[in-house]
Write a protein that holds these residues in place. Structure first.
Motif, PDB file in Angstrom:
ATOM      1  N   GLY A  94       0.863  -0.983  -0.005  1.00 33.90           N
ATOM      2  CA  GLY A  94       0.136   0.038  -0.038  1.00 33.90           C
ATOM      3  C   GLY A  94       0.865   1.131   0.198  1.00 33.90           C
ATOM      4  N   PHE A  95       0.368   2.188   0.359  1.00 32.48           N
ATOM      5  CA  PHE A  95       0.990   3.689   0.305  1.00 32.48           C
ATOM      6  C   PHE A  95       0.275   4.574   1.134  1.00 32.48           C
ATOM      7  CE2 PHE A  95      -1.894   4.256  -3.308  1.00 32.48           C
ATOM      8  CZ  PHE A  95      -2.234   5.739  -3.070  1.00 32.48           C
ATOM      9  N   GLY A  96       1.128   5.636   1.737  1.00 31.37           N
ATOM     10  CA  GLY A  96       0.327   6.735   2.464  1.00 31.37           C
ATOM     11  C   GLY A  96       0.090   7.708   1.721  1.00 31.37           C
ATOM     12  N   HIS A  97      -1.076   8.366   2.132  1.00 31.44           N
ATOM     13  CA  HIS A  97      -1.887   9.435   1.571  1.00 31.44           C
ATOM     14  C   HIS A  97      -2.314  10.398   2.579  1.00 31.44           C
ATOM     15  CE1 HIS A  97      -3.472  11.865  -1.639  1.00 31.44           C
ATOM     16  NE2 HIS A  97      -4.660  11.929  -1.159  1.00 31.44           N
ATOM     17  N   LEU A  98      -1.894  11.952   2.376  1.00 30.22           N
ATOM     18  CA  LEU A  98      -2.377  12.830   3.327  1.00 30.22           C
ATOM     19  C   LEU A  98      -2.935  13.805   2.503  1.00 30.22           C
ATOM     20  CD1 LEU A  98      -2.482  14.336   6.015  1.00 30.22           C
ATOM     21  CD2 LEU A  98      -0.272  15.144   5.652  1.00 30.22           C
ATOM     22  N   ALA A  99      -4.177  14.312   2.670  1.00 31.66           N
ATOM     23  CA  ALA A  99      -4.764  15.259   2.008  1.00 31.66           C
ATOM     24  C   ALA A  99      -6.181  15.669   2.900  1.00 31.66           C
ATOM     25  CB  ALA A  99      -5.060  15.056   0.715  1.00 31.66           C
ATOM     26  N   MET A 100      -6.477  17.029   3.141  1.00 37.29           N
ATOM     27  CA  MET A 100      -7.359  17.377   3.834  1.00 37.29           C
ATOM     28  C   MET A 100      -8.467  17.141   2.855  1.00 37.29           C
ATOM     29  SD  MET A 100      -6.462  18.414   6.576  1.00 37.29           S
ATOM     30  CE  MET A 100      -7.928  19.084   7.305  1.00 37.29           C
ATOM     31  N   PHE A 101      -9.971  16.890   3.382  1.00 40.49           N
ATOM     32  CA  PHE A 101     -11.117  16.457   2.725  1.00 40.49           C
ATOM     33  C   PHE A 101     -11.304  17.365   1.564  1.00 40.49           C
ATOM     34  CE2 PHE A 101     -15.655  16.957   2.075  1.00 40.49           C
ATOM     35  CZ  PHE A 101     -15.922  15.674   1.740  1.00 40.49           C
ATOM     36  N   GLU A 102     -11.308  18.577   1.739  1.00 45.37           N
ATOM     37  CA  GLU A 102     -11.695  19.502   0.561  1.00 45.37           C
ATOM     38  C   GLU A 102     -10.516  19.341  -0.527  1.00 45.37           C
ATOM     39  OE1 GLU A 102      -9.969  22.105   4.354  1.00 45.37           O
ATOM     40  OE2 GLU A 102     -11.147  20.475   3.715  1.00 45.37           O
ATOM     41  N   ASP A 103      -9.528  19.266  -0.220  1.00 44.54           N
ATOM     42  CA  ASP A 103      -8.405  18.807  -1.237  1.00 44.54           C
ATOM     43  C   ASP A 103      -8.366  17.625  -1.670  1.00 44.54           C
ATOM     44  OD1 ASP A 103      -7.790  21.628  -0.624  1.00 44.54           O
ATOM     45  OD2 ASP A 103      -6.450  21.179   1.030  1.00 44.54           O
ATOM     46  N   THR A 104      -8.959  16.724  -1.591  1.00 46.49           N
ATOM     47  CA  THR A 104      -8.892  15.299  -1.992  1.00 46.49           C
ATOM     48  C   THR A 104      -9.483  15.266  -3.478  1.00 46.49           C
ATOM     49  OG1 THR A 104      -8.773  14.401   0.215  1.00 46.49           O
ATOM     50  CG2 THR A 104      -9.206  12.919  -1.787  1.00 46.49           C
ATOM     51  N   THR A 105      -8.674  14.956  -4.571  1.00 44.89           N
ATOM     52  CA  THR A 105      -9.247  14.723  -5.832  1.00 44.89           C
ATOM     53  C   THR A 105      -9.864  13.433  -5.935  1.00 44.89           C
ATOM     54  OG1 THR A 105      -7.210  14.025  -6.780  1.00 44.89           O
ATOM     55  CG2 THR A 105      -7.354  16.265  -6.246  1.00 44.89           C
ATOM     56  N   GLU A 106     -10.712  13.429  -7.150  1.00 41.29           N
ATOM     57  CA  GLU A 106     -11.064  11.916  -7.344  1.00 41.29           C
ATOM     58  C   GLU A 106     -10.290  11.399  -8.057  1.00 41.29           C
ATOM     59  OE1 GLU A 106     -15.017  10.408 -10.192  1.00 41.29           O
ATOM     60  OE2 GLU A 106     -14.617  12.529  -9.915  1.00 41.29           O
ATOM     61  N   ASP A 107      -9.111  11.600  -8.705  1.00 44.08           N
ATOM     62  CA  ASP A 107      -8.179  10.629  -9.195  1.00 44.08           C
ATOM     63  C   ASP A 107      -7.483  10.043  -8.071  1.00 44.08           C
ATOM     64  OD1 ASP A 107      -8.831  11.092 -11.997  1.00 44.08           O
ATOM     65  OD2 ASP A 107      -7.196  12.569 -12.098  1.00 44.08           O
ATOM     66  N   SER A 108      -6.977  10.918  -7.040  1.00 46.90           N
ATOM     67  CA  SER A 108      -6.265  10.361  -5.854  1.00 46.90           C
ATOM     68  C   SER A 108      -7.019   9.512  -5.290  1.00 46.90           C
ATOM     69  CB  SER A 108      -5.605  11.550  -4.936  1.00 46.90           C
ATOM     70  OG  SER A 108      -6.776  12.080  -4.322  1.00 46.90           O
ATOM     71  N   PHE A 109      -8.300   9.797  -5.016  1.00 46.15           N
ATOM     72  CA  PHE A 109      -9.218   8.829  -4.139  1.00 46.15           C
ATOM     73  C   PHE A 109      -9.258   7.238  -5.027  1.00 46.15           C
ATOM     74  CE2 PHE A 109     -13.421   7.040  -3.034  1.00 46.15           C
ATOM     75  CZ  PHE A 109     -13.473   7.253  -1.750  1.00 46.15           C
ATOM     76  N   ASP A 110      -9.574   7.621  -6.441  1.00 47.72           N
ATOM     77  CA  ASP A 110      -9.497   6.410  -7.020  1.00 47.72           C
ATOM     78  C   ASP A 110      -8.354   5.327  -7.070  1.00 47.72           C
ATOM     79  OD1 ASP A 110     -12.174   6.998  -8.016  1.00 47.72           O
ATOM     80  OD2 ASP A 110     -11.683   7.634  -9.991  1.00 47.72           O
ATOM     81  N   THR A 111      -7.219   5.968  -6.991  1.00 49.50           N
ATOM     82  CA  THR A 111      -5.778   5.531  -6.994  1.00 49.50           C
ATOM     83  C   THR A 111      -5.807   4.697  -5.359  1.00 49.50           C
ATOM     84  OG1 THR A 111      -4.693   7.017  -8.274  1.00 49.50           O
ATOM     85  CG2 THR A 111      -3.527   5.709  -6.896  1.00 49.50           C
ATOM     86  N   LEU A 112      -6.374   5.406  -4.534  1.00 51.34           N
ATOM     87  CA  LEU A 112      -6.389   4.807  -3.169  1.00 51.34           C
ATOM     88  C   LEU A 112      -7.273   3.692  -2.937  1.00 51.34           C
ATOM     89  CD1 LEU A 112      -6.376   8.056  -0.981  1.00 51.34           C
ATOM     90  CD2 LEU A 112      -4.664   6.285  -0.872  1.00 51.34           C
ATOM     91  N   VAL A 113      -8.266   3.457  -3.717  1.00 51.64           N
ATOM     92  CA  VAL A 113      -9.404   2.484  -3.882  1.00 51.64           C
ATOM     93  C   VAL A 113      -8.527   1.476  -4.627  1.00 51.64           C
ATOM     94  CG1 VAL A 113     -11.498   1.632  -4.917  1.00 51.64           C
ATOM     95  CG2 VAL A 113     -11.266   3.916  -3.638  1.00 51.64           C
ATOM     96  N   ARG A 114      -7.979   1.452  -5.613  1.00 55.46           N
ATOM     97  CA  ARG A 114      -7.396   0.593  -6.305  1.00 55.46           C
ATOM     98  C   ARG A 114      -6.417  -0.176  -5.589  1.00 55.46           C
ATOM     99  NH1 ARG A 114      -7.161   4.092 -10.450  1.00 55.46           N
ATOM    100  NH2 ARG A 114      -4.714   4.535 -10.127  1.00 55.46           N
ATOM    101  N   VAL A 115      -5.532   0.565  -4.836  1.00 51.96           N
ATOM    102  CA  VAL A 115      -4.325  -0.141  -3.971  1.00 51.96           C
ATOM    103  C   VAL A 115      -4.798  -0.671  -2.707  1.00 51.96           C
ATOM    104  CG1 VAL A 115      -2.237   0.412  -3.209  1.00 51.96           C
ATOM    105  CG2 VAL A 115      -2.594   1.403  -5.292  1.00 51.96           C
ATOM    106  N   LEU A 116      -5.559   0.177  -2.148  1.00 45.55           N
ATOM    107  CA  LEU A 116      -5.860  -0.282  -0.562  1.00 45.55           C
ATOM    108  C   LEU A 116      -7.057  -0.970  -0.465  1.00 45.55           C
ATOM    109  CD1 LEU A 116      -5.287   3.257   1.206  1.00 45.55           C
ATOM    110  CD2 LEU A 116      -3.535   1.406   0.529  1.00 45.55           C
TER     111      LEU A 116
END
Length: 252
Positions: A94-116
């Motif tokens: 996996g990998f770590g990811h730090l981003a406030m809720f209002e700054d979280t992009t759909e692309d970064s969210f989708d990447t997290l879903v795929r990996v985690l």
């Protein structure tokens, strides 16, 4: 000899888990993505101590690669251990990811879903035919999914790690007829390569974390790896569907 597959074992918690399992007499198939030298080093450490290990490449964010990976695992089991099954699966990559809720992009969210989440879900499904009855699975989650570890900036990461805890319980239920145990561990802040070696780049944050931890320090990979190895051992044969926080008492 028992055989384990440990994903993401080229460094950190996965590397520690692979080494700890090997020290207990378990053969290890470890995976890496982007850190081949770390995987080579892990195999070397295990073999120097008299254990057996094989490193295979795997991107847990690419489900298309899972079927070929299963074939590689089957070939490795036969060639190295003269077996057609393995006993333990550790979904750690996996990998770590730090981003406030209002700054979280759909692309970064989708990447997290795929990996985690999607990755461990379908990797486990793909490898299930090779997993021996009476085996065990451990999923590496995070205390960011628990009350103790709620910190700003981890809404997406923590939510998906929480989903992995729920998946752990469902797998424990559905795989129980085969005698397969499924548990998860939720590490607290641990000195790994997470977030591009964040603790090495920003050592000034460590005293604050230690001050909020009952045992007074940052976690080390072996603190987690030894727990994972223990959960897979015969001594824990009556434990399933549990999520164990391993954080030294963070925010206790």
């Amino acid at each position: 000899m028992k055989v384990a597959i440990v994903s993401g074992a080229s460094s950190g918690i996965g590397q520690s888990t692979a080494i700890q399992l090997a020290r207990r007499g378990t053969g290890v198939i470890l995976t890496y993505h982007g850190n081949q030298q770390g995987a080579v080093d892990t195999v070397a450490i295990i073999e120097k101590e008299g254990g057996t290990a094989v490193a295979l490449p795997l991107d847990v964010g690419d489900t298309v690669a899972f079927a070929p990976f299963r074939e590689a695992v089957a070939a490795t089991l036969g060639d190295r251990w003269q077996r057609d099954t393995f006993d333990f699966l550790v979904n750690n990559a996996g990998f770590g990811h730090l981003a406030m809720f209002e700054d979280t992009t759909e692309d970064s969210f989708d990447t997290l879903v795929r990996v985690l989440l999607k990755g461990p879900y379908f990797l486990t499904q793909t490898l299930l035919p090779l997993l021996a009855d009476g085996g065990a699975i451990v999923n590496t989650t995070s205390n960011s999914a628990t009350r103790s570890g709620l910190e700003p900036g981890y809404s997406a990461y923590g939510s998906l790690k929480g989903a992995l805890v729920v998946l752990t319980r469902y797998l424990a239920k559905e795989l129980s007829p085969r005698g397969i145990r499924v548990n998860s561990v939720s590490p607290g802040a641990t000195r790994t390569r997470i977030a591009d070696n964040a603790f090495e780049r920003f050592p000034e944050v460590i005293p604050g974390i230690a001050a909020k931890t009952a045992l007074g320090r940052l976690g080390e990979p072996d603190d987690i790896g030894m727990v994972i190895a223990a959960l897979l051992a015969e001594e824990c044969r009556w434990i399933t569907a549990e999520d164990i926080e391993v954080s030294g008492g963070y925010n206790l």
